[in-house]
Write an enzyme that holds these catalytic residues in place. Structure first.
Site, PDB file in Angstrom:
ATOM      1  CB  VAL A  11      -0.930  -0.010   1.245  1.00  0.00           C
ATOM      2  CG1 VAL A  11      -1.723   1.274   1.339  1.00  0.00           C
ATOM      3  CG2 VAL A  11      -1.867  -1.215   1.200  1.00  0.00           C
ATOM      4  CG  PHE A 280     -13.269 -11.956  -5.513  1.00  0.00           C
ATOM      5  CD1 PHE A 280     -12.847 -11.191  -6.596  1.00  0.00           C
ATOM      6  CD2 PHE A 280     -12.396 -12.105  -4.449  1.00  0.00           C
ATOM      7  CE1 PHE A 280     -11.595 -10.590  -6.620  1.00  0.00           C
ATOM      8  CE2 PHE A 280     -11.138 -11.516  -4.461  1.00  0.00           C
ATOM      9  CZ  PHE A 280     -10.749 -10.757  -5.542  1.00  0.00           C
ATOM     10  CB  ALA A 283     -14.471 -23.346  -6.712  1.00  0.00           C
ATOM     11  N   GLY A 288      -5.883 -16.996   0.579  1.00  0.00           N
ATOM     12  CA  GLY A 288      -4.711 -16.823   1.430  1.00  0.00           C
ATOM     13  C   GLY A 288      -4.252 -15.388   1.331  1.00  0.00           C
ATOM     14  CB  CYS A 291      -5.664  -8.870   2.808  1.00  0.00           C
ATOM     15  SG  CYS A 291      -4.250  -7.876   2.323  1.00  0.00           S
TER      16      CYS A 291
END
Ligand code: UGA
Length: 461
Positions: A11, A280, A283, A288, A291
Site C-alpha cells: 500500500v 470472486f 472455487a 490466502g 489480508c
C-alpha cells in the site's frame, strides 16, 4: 504538496511512487533499513509488476525520498498517509501495535494543520484511539484524522491505486476530505500516461474478476464521505464479504464433485444475477495472503468484542481451513498412495506475486508431505519466499523448473493459477512422468484437452 507515507509495504510504497510520479514531494518512511536502502536504489523490495519503473522515476526525479528518520520525513508534511501493517494478533484480532507506535511518534514531528489519513485495514474504533494517542503525545498539535482505507490487490497494486474502485473517507473535516479526494483525482487524471509508460501493470488485473465497471465511472461518483467508524468498517466488511463469496464457491464445489455438476457453470449462472456478480466466485484452494485470512479473523473478533454472534464469519473460516485437506482427499481418490512423487505447480498465494503469506499452495505442499508423499514444487516468483516461510522438509523440496516438477511424478497438481501455467506444453511434460495423473486444484485448465493427455481431475466438476 509535501506528502509523507509511513510504511512502505504494497500500500505505502505504491502510493508513494504514484504521488512522486504526479509531482508531489513525497517522503516514504519505514523502520527497516534494508527496505529503505533498496528503495533508494530505485527499486521495490518486493515483486509487483510496474512498481520498479515508478520507484525509479521517483528517485531519479528527486520527488521520492525514502528515509528511516521520522523527523526528516515528517517535518514539512501537509498530509501523512499511514500504511503500516496490521498483522493478526495472538487473540485473533488485528495487532495495532505498529499503528499506535507510528502515530505516537509521528505526532511529535509534524506541523500544525497536518492531515493524517489511515490507509491500513483496522478494526472499527481504531481511529478514535489513535486520536487520543496523538493528543497525549503532542497536546498542542492541531491536526485532522481521517480514515480512507486502501482496496488495492497484490499483483494489480499499481493499476488499482491509479484507478480506484471507490474512495471512502471517514471523518468530519470537509475541507481536509476534499483535499484527499483531490490528491487521488490528480493520480487518476494521469492514468492514461502512466499506464502507457508501464503497460505491464494490467497483466493480472482481471484475476477472478468479471467486469471493470469502475474504470468508466466518473471520479466524483466514486467518492463517498462517511463517519470515521463506517469507513473503518467498509474495508474489513468488503474483505470478509469477498472471502465469503470464495468460501461459498468452495462449499458448492464439493457438492458439484459429488453429483457431477460443474462449479464453473454453476457460478457462471449464479453470477449472471447482477445483484450477486461473478467476480470472486472462483472455487479453488481457498483464500490466502496477507489480508483475507487476518481480516476475517479480525471481524470475528470485533463482533465478539461487542457481544454479537459471529457464526456466519466462523463458517467462512471453517470452509477455507478445510479446503486444503479436501484437495488432499481428492488426490488420494485418484489412487495416489503414500510414498508417491507428487509435483506441484505454484507456491504464491495467487498469481502475479511472490507473496506466500498463508498461501494455500504452500499449505497444500506441507499437508501432502505430512500425508507421506514426496513433493517437489515450483513457482515463477515465490520460491525464495516459500523457503523462508514454509521451509523445505525431507519430503518437500522447492525446484527451479517445471521439468523437475514433472520428472518421475505420479501426479502433478496445479496449486496457483498463474496464467503462465495455462500455456505449458503439457503433452511433452507428461512424457517425463512415471504415471500421467493431473489434478487442477484451481479449476482453471480446460478439462477436455487436458483429459486427452492425463487422467485428469479438477475441483468441482
Ligand atoms: C485483497 C482484496 O481483494 C483487496 O481489495 C484488498 O485491498 C486487499 O486484500 C487488502 O486488504 O490489502 P489480495 O489479498 O491482494 O487483495 O488478493 P485477492 O485477489 O483478493 O485474492 C485473495 C485470495 O483469494 C487469493 O488466495 C486468491 O487466490 C483467492 N481467490 C480470490 C479465490 O480463491 N477465488 C476467487 O474468486 C478470488
Amino acid at each position: 504538496m509535501n506528502i509523507s507515507i509511513i510504511g512502505t509495504g504494497y500500500v505505502g510504497l505504491t502510493l508513494s511512487a504514484l504521488l512522486a510520479r504526479v509531482g508531489h514531494k513525497t517522503h516514504c518512511i519505514d523502520v527497516v533499513p534494508e527496505k529503505i536502502e533498496t528503495i533508494k536504489t530505485g527499486k521495490s523490495y518486493f515483486y509487483e509488476l510496474g512498481l520498479d519503473n515508478l520507484v525509479k522515476y521517483g528517485i531519479d526525479s528527486g520527488n521520492l525520498i525514502p528515509t528511516l528518520d521520522y523527523g526528516e520525513g515528517l517535518k514539512d508534511a501537509d498530509v501523512v498517509f499511514l500504511s503500516v501493517g496490521t498483522p493478526s494478533g495472538k487473540d485473533g484480532g488485528l495487532d495495532l501495535t505498529y499503528i499506535f507506535d507510528a502515530v505516537k511518534k509521528a505526532a511529535k514531528y509534524v506541523k500544525d494543520g497536518v492531515i493524517f489519513v489511515q490507509r491500513s485495514t483496522v478494526p472499527v474504533g481504531t481511529g478514535e484511539k489513535a486520536i487520543i494517542i496523538m493528543k497525549e503525545a503532542n497536546p498542542s498539535l492541531k491536526f485532522t484524522y481521517l480514515s480512507c482505507p486502501e482496496y488495492l490487490r497484490e499483483s494489480s497494486a499499481v493499476l488499482d491505486s491509479i484507478i480506484q474502485d471507490r474512495i471512502v473517507i471517514g471523518g468530519d473535516d470537509k475541507k481536509a476530505i476534499q483535499k484527499i479526494f483531490d490528491i487521488f483525482e490528480k493520480i487518476e487524471n494521469e492514468a492514461e500516461e502512466i499506464t502507457k509508460e508501464t503497460p505491464e501493470i494490467s497483466k493480472y488485473a482481471n484475476s477472478y474478476m468479471h467486469s471493470n465497471e469502475h474504470k468508466t465511472m466518473k471520479f466524483s461518483d466514486k467518492c463517498i464521505t462517511t463517519c470515521l467508524e463506517s469507513a473503518e468498517l467498509v474495508k474489513i466488511c468488503a474483505n470478509s464479504f469477498l472471502a465469503m463469496k470464495i468460501s461459498f464457491a468452495n462449499n458448492i464445489a464439493r457438492i458439484c464433485d459429488s453429483v457431477g455438476a460443474n462449479v464453473n457453470e454453476v457460478m457462471d449462472g449464479v453470477g449472471m444475477d447482477r445483484r450477486i456478480s461473478r467476480s470472486f466466485l472462483y472455487a479453488g484452494l481457498g483464500f490466502g495472503g496477507g489480508c483475507f485470512p487476518k481480516d476475517v479473523k479480525g471481524l470475528k473478533k470485533s463482533l465478539e468484542d461487542h457481544g454479537i454472534d459471529s457464526d456466519l464469519i466462523k463458517m467462512i473460516w471453517k470452509v477455507n481451513e478445510e479446503q486444503v485437506d479436501y484437495i488432499v482427499e481428492q488426490v488420494k481418490k485418484m489412487n495416489i498412495f503414500k510414498g508417491a512423487r507428487v509435483g506441484m505447480l505454484g507456491l504464491a498465494f495467487k498469481p502475479g506475486t511472490s507473496d506466500v503469506r498463508v498461501s494455500p499452495a504452500c499449505r497444500l505442499g506441507k499437508a501432502l508431505s505430512k500425508a507421506g508423499y514426496y513433493v517437489r514444487a515450483t513457482d515463477p516468483q515465490a520460491i525464495n519466499d516459500a523457503k523462508k516461510e514454509f521451509p523445505e522438509e525431507k519430503n518437500l523440496k522447492y525446484v527451479d523448473t517445471v521439468e523437475e516438477v514433472f520428472d518421475s511424478s505420479e501426479i502433478v497438481i496445479l496449486a496457483t493459477d498463474w496464467p503462465e501455467y495455462k500455456e505449458l506444453d503439457y503433452e511433452n511434460l507428461s512424457k517425463l512422468m512415471s504415471k500421467k495423473n493431473f489434478y487442477d486444484a484451481r479449476n482453471c485448465l480446460d478439462k477436455k484437452s487436458m483429459s486427452k493427455i492425463f487422467k485428469f481431475e479438477n475441483l468441482g466438476s
